[in-house]
Design an enzyme around this catalytic site. Structure first.
Site, PDB file in Angstrom:
ATOM      1  N   ALA A  69      -7.816   6.330  -7.765  1.00 18.40           N
ATOM      2  CA  ALA A  69      -5.842   5.937  -7.985  1.00 18.40           C
ATOM      3  C   ALA A  69      -5.652   6.036  -5.772  1.00 18.40           C
ATOM      4  CB  ALA A  69      -5.218   7.180  -8.226  1.00 18.40           C
ATOM      5  N   TYR A  70      -5.623   7.290  -5.409  1.00 14.61           N
ATOM      6  CA  TYR A  70      -5.722   7.321  -4.290  1.00 14.61           C
ATOM      7  C   TYR A  70      -5.837   6.248  -3.195  1.00 14.61           C
ATOM      8  CZ  TYR A  70      -5.897   9.223   0.594  1.00 14.61           C
ATOM      9  OH  TYR A  70      -5.000   9.829   1.702  1.00 14.61           O
ATOM     10  N   ALA A  71      -7.223   6.331  -3.485  1.00 14.11           N
ATOM     11  CA  ALA A  71      -8.014   4.394  -2.465  1.00 14.11           C
ATOM     12  C   ALA A  71      -7.296   3.479  -3.051  1.00 14.11           C
ATOM     13  CB  ALA A  71      -9.151   4.625  -2.916  1.00 14.11           C
TER      14      ALA A  71
END
Length: 247
Positions: A155-157
């Site tokens: 999700a962060y990437a």
């Protein structure tokens, strides 16, 4: 060969009261910039950074607001322009990181990251595109995890992959305005954002993933930002990986 003088230039740094943002502020202050030190919630921390810069003979103000709130950020830009006469560089270090496997990620956490990392980057970039002076620079923050594809970082990437896209397209859209747009993609860096929630074994393993065999420091990242903000006028539309050779 001529070099760009940074004395008298003005920079607005989101997330400038802590972590990498604080290191960026300190580096640019040393280079002669006037600084708008942005904070989201901790005004006392931003005020302390400003006081340190002023005590050293520099110029700085604190400006607040949620980066995803276009009204609040327009006010932050306006305060900066009122104090210093204009804006030459906008550096958007503000971001959040919540780690979880895709299968178990709380979707509210996904929305939080999207709001800050994607919408926030878009809001700040939109304002910067309309207000940064010719000869200026816009620098957004991505991550090396977009290439490393580490478990738990999906999700962060994904949110930072959007930052890459926004930045590189905007560089082309600003044709003819003499404004560069780049993204900086740090590797593992010794900040609370990275260290919180990780055990010593995980930190050591990630520290040795690059050939230099250490974590990055906020000052390492600030060095790259200073290059893009000032002398690097021929670097445009790029994502710069600052990670000791990890990828």
């Amino acid at each position: 060969m001529s070099t760009l003088s940074t004395t008298g230039r003005v920079a607005l740094v989101t997330g400038g009261s802590g972590g990498i943002g604080h290191a960026v502020v300190e580096r640019l202050a040393a280079d002669g910039y006037a600084l708008a030190v942005h904070y989201a919630g901790n005004q006392a921390a931003a005020d302390a950074v400003v006081a340190t810069i002023i005590a050293a003979g520099g110029q700085a103000i604190a400006v607040g607001g949620d980066v995803a709130d276009e009204v609040a950020m327009a006010d932050a830009f306006a305060q900066t322009e009122k104090a210093f006469g204009g804006i030459d560089v906008v550096i958007n270090t503000a971001g959040i990181m919540i780690l979880s496997p895709v299968a178990t990620l709380n979707l509210d956490d996904l929305d939080r990251m999207h709001r800050t990392n994607i919408r926030g980057t878009f809001v700040v970039s939109q304002l910067a595109a309309n207000r940064v002076r010719a000869g200026g620079a816009i620098i957004n923050f991505s991550t090396s995890v977009t290439k490393l594809a580490l478990p738990g970082y999906a999700a962060y990437a994904a949110s930072k992959g959007a930052v890459d896209a926004i930045s590189l397209v905007l560089a082309k859209e600003l044709r003819g305005k003499d404004i560069t747009v780049n993204a900086v993609a740090p590797g593992p860096t010794a900040t609370p954002l990275f260290l919180d929630g990780k055990d010593a074994e995980t930190i050591e393993r990630m520290a040795t993933m690059n050939p230099i065999e250490r974590l990055g420091t906020p000052e390492d990242i600030a060095e790259a930002v200073a290059f893009l903000a000032g002398p690097a006028r021929w670097v445009n539309g790029q994502t710069i990986y600052v990670n000791g050779g990890m990828v």
